[in-house]
Design a protein around this motif. Structure first.
Motif: not given
Length: 297
Positions: A136-165
């Motif tokens: 969530t913090q400093g992960g390369i995927l979140n950094e790339l997505l925020m750099h290209f303005s695809i997301i506005s804030e970091p996503v908890g990919w492995l800490s959110t039930s909807a995205t972890a699985f």
């Protein structure tokens, strides 16, 4: 005369025993590392035990309890979804990359080496690599997505039930597809090119050549790989445990992790062993069903 006959009988006995001496090291290894643990696990499932000084016989109580245990049934359903999705992904990616590598493309040998790399890395390395990528913090995927303005804030990919699985499934697909790819590629290269030419002369298009030439020729290989891959994925533990430990909540709680927690976190060794026996039976039935469905006519 008797001495000669005895020597002849002894020589004959040694000749008959020679093959068994050759296979004895492998047989002893399998008995010690596979057969004995399985039998001991089945034995434990009949007891309420701490494996030291408490051995209370409970019969089939834990087997009946497992069938009504909501957590175990939930983990079993998660395992089914995980297995079907990952195995299908392995075969789709395996077929695509094997078909590409079978063509006469530039740097084909280099691409083969690159595409097989995920299978060569240990599960521990893969798990921690993607745990860092998806952090969530400093992960390369979140950094790339925020750099290209695809997301506005970091996503908890492995800490959110909807995205972890889904993340665990995708990582498992990436880790395991090279095995299927290599086997399919080896099988495709054994198919005579004359069969494709004959099918093309008869007017078969690309899909028809794949369906009526490639698939039947690959059937023995596909049967073996399908059984092995399904059983391996069904028992997947290391990758999921290191990435999510079955969380958040129970969103990635597959059967292997459920059994591990019952045994080594809650010390329910008998109950965990009974669950393990169910998984053993399921894995055996998977092999039987696939062999019957895909057997030669």
């Amino acid at each position: 005369m008797n001495d000669t006959k005895k020597k002849w009988n002894l020589s004959r006995l040694k000749s008959k025993m020679t093959p068994y001496w050759f296979i004895s090291p492998a047989t002893l290894t399998i008995i010690c590392l596979v057969v004995y643990p399985i039998l001991y696990g089945i034995y434990i499932s009949f007891f309420d035990t701490n494996l030291v000084n408490k051995w209370n016989f409970v019969g089939l109580r834990y087997y009946a309890q497992a069938l009504t245990d909501a957590s175990f049934l939930h983990s079993l359903m998660k395992t089914m979804i995980f297995t079907v999705t990952v195995v299908c992904g392995h075969f789709v990616l395996g077929f695509i990359f094997a078909s590409i590598l079978n063509t006469d493309i530039k740097y084909r040998t280099l691409f083969r080496g690159i595409l097989i790399l995920p299978w060569l890395f240990p599960d521990v390395v893969i798990a921690y690599l993607f745990k860092w990528i998806l952090n969530t913090q400093g992960g390369i995927l979140n950094e790339l997505l925020m750099h290209f303005s695809i997301i506005s804030e970091p996503v908890g990919w492995l800490s959110t039930s909807a995205t972890a699985f889904p993340c665990v499934i995708l990582v498992s697909m990436w880790k395991g597809y090279p095995l299927v790819m290599v086997q399919i590629l080896a099988g495709i290269q054994t198919i005579s090119h004359d069969l494709y030419e004959a099918a093309e002369i008869d007017g078969a298009n690309m899909w028809q050549r794949f369906r009526y030439v490639t698939l039947p020729a690959l059937k023995p290989i596909l049967t073996t790989i399908l059984i092995l891959d399904t059983v391996w994925v069904f028992k997947q533990f290391t990758l999921i445990w290191l990435m999510t430990s079955g969380g958040p909540g129970s969103s990635t709680m597959v059967s292997a992790i459920e059994i591990y927690k019952n045994a080594f976190s809650y010390f329910k060794y008998g109950f965990a062993s009974a669950q393990s026996v169910y998984i053993l039976v399921i894995c055996y039935l998977i092999g039987v069903v696939f062999r019957r469905l895909l057997r030669d006519d």
